[in-house]
Design a protein around this motif. Structure first.
Motif, short mmCIF file in Angstrom:
data_model
loop_
_atom_site.label_atom_id
_atom_site.label_comp_id
_atom_site.label_asym_id
_atom_site.label_seq_id
_atom_site.Cartn_x
_atom_site.Cartn_y
_atom_site.Cartn_z
N GLU A 38 0.84 -1.19 0.00
CA GLU A 38 0.00 0.00 0.00
C GLU A 38 0.87 1.24 0.00
O GLU A 38 2.04 1.19 0.34
CB GLU A 38 -0.89 0.02 1.25
N TRP A 74 -3.69 8.82 5.95
CA TRP A 74 -3.56 8.36 7.33
C TRP A 74 -4.85 8.63 8.08
O TRP A 74 -5.45 9.69 7.93
CB TRP A 74 -2.39 9.07 8.00
N THR A 75 -5.30 7.68 8.88
CA THR A 75 -6.56 7.86 9.60
C THR A 75 -6.37 8.43 10.99
O THR A 75 -7.33 8.85 11.61
CB THR A 75 -7.33 6.52 9.69
N VAL A 93 -2.41 3.98 9.97
CA VAL A 93 -2.54 3.87 8.52
C VAL A 93 -2.97 2.45 8.20
O VAL A 93 -2.45 1.49 8.78
CB VAL A 93 -1.23 4.25 7.79
N SER A 94 -3.95 2.31 7.32
CA SER A 94 -4.43 1.01 6.84
C SER A 94 -4.78 0.05 7.99
O SER A 94 -4.49 -1.13 7.93
CB SER A 94 -3.37 0.37 5.94
N SER A 105 -3.08 -4.07 15.18
CA SER A 105 -4.08 -4.04 14.11
C SER A 105 -5.42 -3.66 14.68
O SER A 105 -5.78 -4.10 15.78
CB SER A 105 -4.20 -5.42 13.45
#
Length: 140
Positions: free
Chosen positions: A3, A8-9, A93-94, A139
């Motif tokens: 990716e 970015w979240t 991120v992700s 995660s």
């Protein structure tokens, strides 16, 4: 899955009062490292180096655009020169997050502002691990 580093979240940092502030919009680029120390324990009976892993560490360097809006980057970093508080942070991120409970904390060591010849007003904030908690990716 491979990716990009786009979208970015979370990129949040505590202000001096301990309130986590999302400053993603002000950050233009950053680096962070989570190295481990090593000790050379090679005996004279070896033909190659033998090492032990030691303590974990973390360092970061955030760069961004000056924003003195309420709860924006200047509000978060303006107290760096005058306070000695360790800061909570969260990078996501992700679905992968660095900076979760137990919380690794950072000491921010500078809030350097630069006004370029062309007029840009930018900042740089370096940080280092403060509290001995191993920085760990999780995660979501």
């Amino acid at each position: 899955m491979k990716e990009s580093g786009l979208a970015w979240t979370a990129m949040s940092v505590d202000d001096a009062t301990g309130t986590l502030r999302d400053i993603r919009n002000d950050i233009t680029n950053f680096t962070f490292a989570t190295p481990r120390g090593v000790q050379d324990v090679t005996g004279i009976d070896k033909s190659a180096i033998e090492r032990l892993l030691l303590l974990a560490d973390m360092s970061t360097n955030w760069n961004g655009v000056f924003n003195d809006g309420s709860n924006a980057s200047h509000d978060v970093f303006k107290s760096v020169p005058s306070t000695s508080v360790a800061r909570e942070f969260s990078l996501t991120v992700s679905g992968q997050t660095l900076g979760t409970t137990p919380q690794a904390m950072l000491i921010l060591t500078d809030y350097a502002l630069t006004r370029a010849q062309t007029g840009e007003l930018t900042w740089t904030v370096p940080g280092a691990l403060a509290n001995g908690v191993v920085p760990t990716w999780t995660s979501a």
